[in-house]
Write an enzyme that holds these catalytic residues in place. Sequence first.
Site, PDB file in Angstrom:
ATOM      1  N   ILE A 155      -2.267   3.010   0.463  1.00 37.86           N
ATOM      2  CA  ILE A 155      -2.885   1.525   0.178  1.00 37.86           C
ATOM      3  C   ILE A 155      -3.726   1.622  -1.258  1.00 37.86           C
ATOM      4  CG2 ILE A 155      -5.096   0.245   0.913  1.00 37.86           C
ATOM      5  CD1 ILE A 155      -3.968   0.497   3.761  1.00 37.86           C
ATOM      6  N   GLU A 156      -4.090   2.456  -1.680  1.00 35.81           N
ATOM      7  CA  GLU A 156      -5.058   2.540  -2.831  1.00 35.81           C
ATOM      8  C   GLU A 156      -3.967   2.461  -4.004  1.00 35.81           C
ATOM      9  OE1 GLU A 156      -8.029   2.394  -3.443  1.00 35.81           O
ATOM     10  OE2 GLU A 156      -8.896   2.165  -1.337  1.00 35.81           O
ATOM     11  N   THR A 157      -3.157   3.250  -4.238  1.00 33.94           N
ATOM     12  CA  THR A 157      -2.284   3.307  -5.432  1.00 33.94           C
ATOM     13  C   THR A 157      -0.899   3.299  -5.281  1.00 33.94           C
ATOM     14  OG1 THR A 157      -2.487   5.899  -5.513  1.00 33.94           O
ATOM     15  CG2 THR A 157      -4.128   4.562  -6.427  1.00 33.94           C
TER      16      THR A 157
END
Length: 333
Positions: free
Chosen positions: A122-124
């Site tokens: 989700i982050e990167t």
Amino acid sequence: MSKFLILSSALLGTVLWLAAPAHAESQSIEVLKKQFVRTTSTTVDPEKIKDALEKAQYSQAIIDSISKPWEAKPWHQYHPIFLTDKRLAAGLEFWDTHHQAITNASKQYNVDPEIIVAIIGIETFYGQYKGKHKVLDALYTLGFYYPPRAKFFRSELAEFLKLVDEEQLNMEELKGSYAGAMGYGQFISSSYRHYAVDFDGDGKRDILNSPVDAIGSVANYFHRHGWKMGEAVALPLEQIGSTPEKPKTKVWSGERLHYRVSDILSPQLSLAKAKDIDINQKGMLIALEQKHKTDYWLGLKNFYVITRYNHSPLYAMAALQFSQQLKRAYHAQ
């Protein structure tokens, strides 16, 4: 206070700041910079602080981005951004590639493997999108030109300067999100300093370039915030009756947990699937805005732990549901 009101207050603060006379604004910023040098110089060489402030540049793009966060969207628009077949496929590939590191981190830190994989995805998107903004410029801009959260971002700027010293990083080359988060797991500077670990054993805590260090660091972050492996995270609720009543407890909006499960459940709002749970444990009421209705969930301690990573309940729910998708798909292979 609702998410909408929080955002509205933040935007109002920015408008009032921008409406101030230019010379007054300039003078107050210079005062803040002098204060920043004075307070930060107890832990960082004052010449390095002054050098950083001289090299940092204001970015209007940063202000624009923080004024329109994705978390301001309703759930039915938010979750399709993250819960995609493409991200799921990338997550399974990442899990396969780093199976041993993920297994080791899960065992060492007592954190379910799927949540580690989900957070990095989700982050990167597993390192594909680590951010395009200079971290120095982001923290400088928000620390001195974004009044609603300026104090926090000045603190993060100080943490960033300490981090650069400790890890021997090039502050002018580091890039990240509009809020100054870095690496595979998008750690802000204070989180990098306190929770990053050298998990690949090369002598460096490199969450910027090492996926293995990132895996260990995310697991450590969740462990340090109280994650309990194998325990429930959030459970769907069902409204009973032809004319659903308003829940008796307030929807969670970022505060510390103070309700107990027994405060949230009622004859009108019960678990969608029967399950034995401790009704004396702390919990929260989560509201997810769909197109034509609101879905309610019971959030438990593990859900709260996800919100220590990102305070938005929408983010936490997306991370939970993505982790569940990953777990099902991984074990079905």
